[in-house]
Design a protein around this motif. Structure first.
Motif, PDB file in Angstrom:
ATOM      1  N   TYR A  29      10.243 -10.854  -3.894  1.00 16.92           N
ATOM      2  CA  TYR A  29       9.315  -9.874  -3.316  1.00 16.92           C
ATOM      3  C   TYR A  29       8.458  -9.222  -4.406  1.00 16.92           C
ATOM      4  CZ  TYR A  29      12.094 -10.163   0.990  1.00 16.92           C
ATOM      5  OH  TYR A  29      12.740 -10.588   2.106  1.00 16.92           O
ATOM      6  N   ALA A  30       9.074  -8.874  -5.538  1.00 16.92           N
ATOM      7  CA  ALA A  30       8.339  -8.237  -6.626  1.00 16.92           C
ATOM      8  C   ALA A  30       7.284  -9.177  -7.208  1.00 16.92           C
ATOM      9  CB  ALA A  30       9.303  -7.765  -7.713  1.00 16.92           C
ATOM     10  N   LEU A  31       7.608 -10.453  -7.338  1.00 17.60           N
ATOM     11  CA  LEU A  31       6.634 -11.425  -7.852  1.00 17.60           C
ATOM     12  C   LEU A  31       5.462 -11.604  -6.888  1.00 17.60           C
ATOM     13  CD1 LEU A  31       9.001 -14.102  -9.432  1.00 17.60           C
ATOM     14  CD2 LEU A  31       7.477 -12.516 -10.636  1.00 17.60           C
ATOM     15  N   PHE A  32       5.763 -11.682  -5.596  1.00 16.54           N
ATOM     16  CA  PHE A  32       4.682 -11.750  -4.603  1.00 16.54           C
ATOM     17  C   PHE A  32       3.833 -10.483  -4.656  1.00 16.54           C
ATOM     18  CE2 PHE A  32       6.986 -15.173  -2.259  1.00 16.54           C
ATOM     19  CZ  PHE A  32       5.925 -16.062  -2.175  1.00 16.54           C
ATOM     20  N   SER A  33       4.477  -9.332  -4.802  1.00 18.25           N
ATOM     21  CA  SER A  33       3.750  -8.070  -4.903  1.00 18.25           C
ATOM     22  C   SER A  33       2.793  -8.087  -6.092  1.00 18.25           C
ATOM     23  CB  SER A  33       4.742  -6.913  -5.040  1.00 18.25           C
ATOM     24  OG  SER A  33       4.059  -5.702  -5.246  1.00 18.25           O
ATOM     25  N   ALA A  34       3.280  -8.542  -7.236  1.00 18.49           N
ATOM     26  CA  ALA A  34       2.436  -8.606  -8.433  1.00 18.49           C
ATOM     27  C   ALA A  34       1.256  -9.558  -8.229  1.00 18.49           C
ATOM     28  CB  ALA A  34       3.266  -9.042  -9.635  1.00 18.49           C
ATOM     29  N   GLY A  35       1.516 -10.704  -7.629  1.00 18.99           N
ATOM     30  CA  GLY A  35       0.442 -11.671  -7.379  1.00 18.99           C
ATOM     31  C   GLY A  35      -0.622 -11.125  -6.452  1.00 18.99           C
ATOM     32  N   PHE A  36      -0.185 -10.511  -5.361  1.00 20.40           N
ATOM     33  CA  PHE A  36      -1.147  -9.942  -4.421  1.00 20.40           C
ATOM     34  C   PHE A  36      -1.851  -8.723  -5.002  1.00 20.40           C
ATOM     35  CE2 PHE A  36       1.251 -12.397  -1.177  1.00 20.40           C
ATOM     36  CZ  PHE A  36       0.177 -13.132  -0.704  1.00 20.40           C
ATOM     37  N   ALA A  37      -1.166  -7.940  -5.837  1.00 20.00           N
ATOM     38  CA  ALA A  37      -1.818  -6.809  -6.495  1.00 20.00           C
ATOM     39  C   ALA A  37      -2.921  -7.299  -7.422  1.00 20.00           C
ATOM     40  CB  ALA A  37      -0.789  -5.978  -7.272  1.00 20.00           C
ATOM     41  N   ALA A  38      -2.674  -8.399  -8.117  1.00 23.79           N
ATOM     42  CA  ALA A  38      -3.711  -8.966  -8.990  1.00 23.79           C
ATOM     43  C   ALA A  38      -4.907  -9.433  -8.170  1.00 23.79           C
ATOM     44  CB  ALA A  38      -3.140 -10.121  -9.804  1.00 23.79           C
ATOM     45  N   LEU A  39      -4.638 -10.122  -7.073  1.00 18.49           N
ATOM     46  CA  LEU A  39      -5.728 -10.563  -6.195  1.00 18.49           C
ATOM     47  C   LEU A  39      -6.477  -9.372  -5.605  1.00 18.49           C
ATOM     48  CD1 LEU A  39      -4.075 -13.557  -4.306  1.00 18.49           C
ATOM     49  CD2 LEU A  39      -5.911 -13.660  -6.022  1.00 18.49           C
ATOM     50  N   THR A  40      -5.740  -8.308  -5.287  1.00 16.34           N
ATOM     51  CA  THR A  40      -6.363  -7.100  -4.746  1.00 16.34           C
ATOM     52  C   THR A  40      -7.424  -6.572  -5.690  1.00 16.34           C
ATOM     53  OG1 THR A  40      -4.381  -6.479  -3.524  1.00 16.34           O
ATOM     54  CG2 THR A  40      -5.905  -4.708  -4.052  1.00 16.34           C
ATOM     55  N   THR A  41      -7.105  -6.522  -6.976  1.00 12.85           N
ATOM     56  CA  THR A  41      -8.056  -6.016  -7.957  1.00 12.85           C
ATOM     57  C   THR A  41      -9.291  -6.903  -8.034  1.00 12.85           C
ATOM     58  OG1 THR A  41      -6.318  -4.968  -9.247  1.00 12.85           O
ATOM     59  CG2 THR A  41      -8.380  -5.452 -10.399  1.00 12.85           C
ATOM     60  N   ILE A  42      -9.093  -8.203  -8.082  1.00 15.21           N
ATOM     61  CA  ILE A  42     -10.219  -9.139  -8.182  1.00 15.21           C
ATOM     62  C   ILE A  42     -11.092  -9.057  -6.933  1.00 15.21           C
ATOM     63  CG2 ILE A  42     -10.894 -11.555  -8.434  1.00 15.21           C
ATOM     64  CD1 ILE A  42      -9.550 -10.149 -10.954  1.00 15.21           C
ATOM     65  N   PHE A  43     -10.467  -9.123  -5.757  1.00 14.10           N
ATOM     66  CA  PHE A  43     -11.227  -9.042  -4.502  1.00 14.10           C
ATOM     67  C   PHE A  43     -11.946  -7.705  -4.387  1.00 14.10           C
ATOM     68  CE2 PHE A  43      -7.913 -12.026  -2.376  1.00 14.10           C
ATOM     69  CZ  PHE A  43      -8.517 -13.134  -2.959  1.00 14.10           C
ATOM     70  N   ALA A  44     -11.278  -6.623  -4.777  1.00 11.69           N
ATOM     71  CA  ALA A  44     -11.889  -5.292  -4.677  1.00 11.69           C
ATOM     72  C   ALA A  44     -13.082  -5.163  -5.621  1.00 11.69           C
ATOM     73  CB  ALA A  44     -10.854  -4.213  -4.989  1.00 11.69           C
ATOM     74  N   LYS A  45     -12.944  -5.653  -6.834  1.00 12.40           N
ATOM     75  CA  LYS A  45     -14.038  -5.551  -7.805  1.00 12.40           C
ATOM     76  C   LYS A  45     -15.279  -6.272  -7.289  1.00 12.40           C
ATOM     77  CE  LYS A  45     -16.067  -4.591 -11.717  1.00 12.40           C
ATOM     78  NZ  LYS A  45     -16.535  -3.257 -12.010  1.00 12.40           N
ATOM     79  N   ILE A  46     -15.083  -7.438  -6.692  1.00 12.54           N
ATOM     80  CA  ILE A  46     -16.202  -8.184  -6.115  1.00 12.54           C
ATOM     81  C   ILE A  46     -16.728  -7.458  -4.869  1.00 12.54           C
ATOM     82  CG2 ILE A  46     -16.889 -10.344  -5.012  1.00 12.54           C
ATOM     83  CD1 ILE A  46     -14.705 -11.713  -6.795  1.00 12.54           C
ATOM     84  N   GLY A  47     -15.816  -6.939  -4.063  1.00 11.07           N
ATOM     85  CA  GLY A  47     -16.179  -6.331  -2.787  1.00 11.07           C
ATOM     86  C   GLY A  47     -16.875  -4.993  -2.874  1.00 11.07           C
ATOM     87  N   ILE A  48     -16.671  -4.245  -3.957  1.00 14.31           N
ATOM     88  CA  ILE A  48     -17.278  -2.908  -4.035  1.00 14.31           C
ATOM     89  C   ILE A  48     -18.594  -2.907  -4.786  1.00 14.31           C
ATOM     90  CG2 ILE A  48     -15.096  -1.676  -3.850  1.00 14.31           C
ATOM     91  CD1 ILE A  48     -15.246  -1.170  -6.862  1.00 14.31           C
ATOM     92  N   GLU A  49     -19.116  -4.087  -5.055  1.00 20.66           N
ATOM     93  CA  GLU A  49     -20.340  -4.201  -5.846  1.00 20.66           C
ATOM     94  C   GLU A  49     -21.481  -3.344  -5.306  1.00 20.66           C
ATOM     95  OE1 GLU A  49     -23.073  -7.898  -7.074  1.00 20.66           O
ATOM     96  OE2 GLU A  49     -20.934  -8.115  -7.518  1.00 20.66           O
ATOM     97  N   ASN A  50     -21.706  -3.360  -4.006  1.00 18.67           N
ATOM     98  CA  ASN A  50     -22.827  -2.622  -3.421  1.00 18.67           C
ATOM     99  C   ASN A  50     -22.373  -1.688  -2.304  1.00 18.67           C
ATOM    100  OD1 ASN A  50     -24.882  -3.985  -5.001  1.00 18.67           O
ATOM    101  ND2 ASN A  50     -24.443  -5.786  -3.745  1.00 18.67           N
ATOM    102  N   VAL A  51     -21.140  -1.161  -2.429  1.00 22.48           N
ATOM    103  CA  VAL A  51     -20.576  -0.329  -1.373  1.00 22.48           C
ATOM    104  C   VAL A  51     -19.998   0.937  -2.003  1.00 22.48           C
ATOM    105  CG1 VAL A  51     -18.797  -0.240   0.426  1.00 22.48           C
ATOM    106  CG2 VAL A  51     -19.963  -2.378  -0.028  1.00 22.48           C
ATOM    107  N   ASN A  52     -20.132   2.047  -1.296  1.00 22.08           N
ATOM    108  CA  ASN A  52     -19.497   3.275  -1.731  1.00 22.08           C
ATOM    109  C   ASN A  52     -17.990   3.045  -1.828  1.00 22.08           C
ATOM    110  OD1 ASN A  52     -17.884   5.801  -0.782  1.00 22.08           O
ATOM    111  ND2 ASN A  52     -19.793   6.613  -1.632  1.00 22.08           N
TER     112      ASN A  52
END
Length: 143
Positions: A11-34
């Motif tokens: 569970y912890a390894l899956f959490s770390a993997g998804f947390a990493a993806l969260t950061t990447i997806f969020a950085k791309i996703g907030i480019e032109n959004v408040n």
């Protein structure tokens, strides 16, 4: 007991993997959004997924059995999570993901301190060394 040990690692390894993806997806996703709007959108997705799992498992009936103290701390945890996300998205929009994420994860140092102070957990040399290395690594990244 051994299977439980393995389960939390998985569970912890899956959490770390998804947390990493969260950061990447969020950085791309907030480019032109408040960032606050982005946090709200992300929260709705999490809300739908979490309640979907609860409903699918049939656990919604257990909500009334939650003790008041437990509910208060769950609500405080939710408030802390929301504030963490808001500040994280603000930082992510303004800074590099490769710097924001490690600083955010330096919260592990605070978890160590808080777990000793508030939960009475004991320290081992491995925990102290590992946490110290995380702290030093974060300093190396930001200096």
């Amino acid at each position: 007991m051994e299977s439980n040990t393995r389960a939390w690692w998985i569970y912890a390894l899956f959490s770390a993997g998804f947390a990493a993806l969260t950061t990447i997806f969020a950085k791309i996703g907030i480019e032109n959004v408040n960032p606050n709007l982005a946090t709200a959108i992300r929260t709705v997705v999490i809300l739908v997924v979490a309640w979907g799992i609860v409903l699918f498992q049939g656990n919604v009936v257990n909500i009334l059995a939650i003790p008041q103290k437990t509910m208060i701390f769950l609500l405080l945890s939710g408030l802390s999570t929301g504030l963490s996300w808001i500040f994280y998205f603000q930082a992510l929009q303004a800074g590099k993901a490769s710097l924001v994420a490690p600083i955010d994860k330096s919260s592990l140092v605070l978890v160590l301190l808080f777990s000793v102070i508030f939960l009475g957990e004991s320290l081992s040399w491995k925990i102290i060394l590992g946490t110290g290395l995380i702290f030093i690594g974060t300093l190396v990244l930001i200096i």
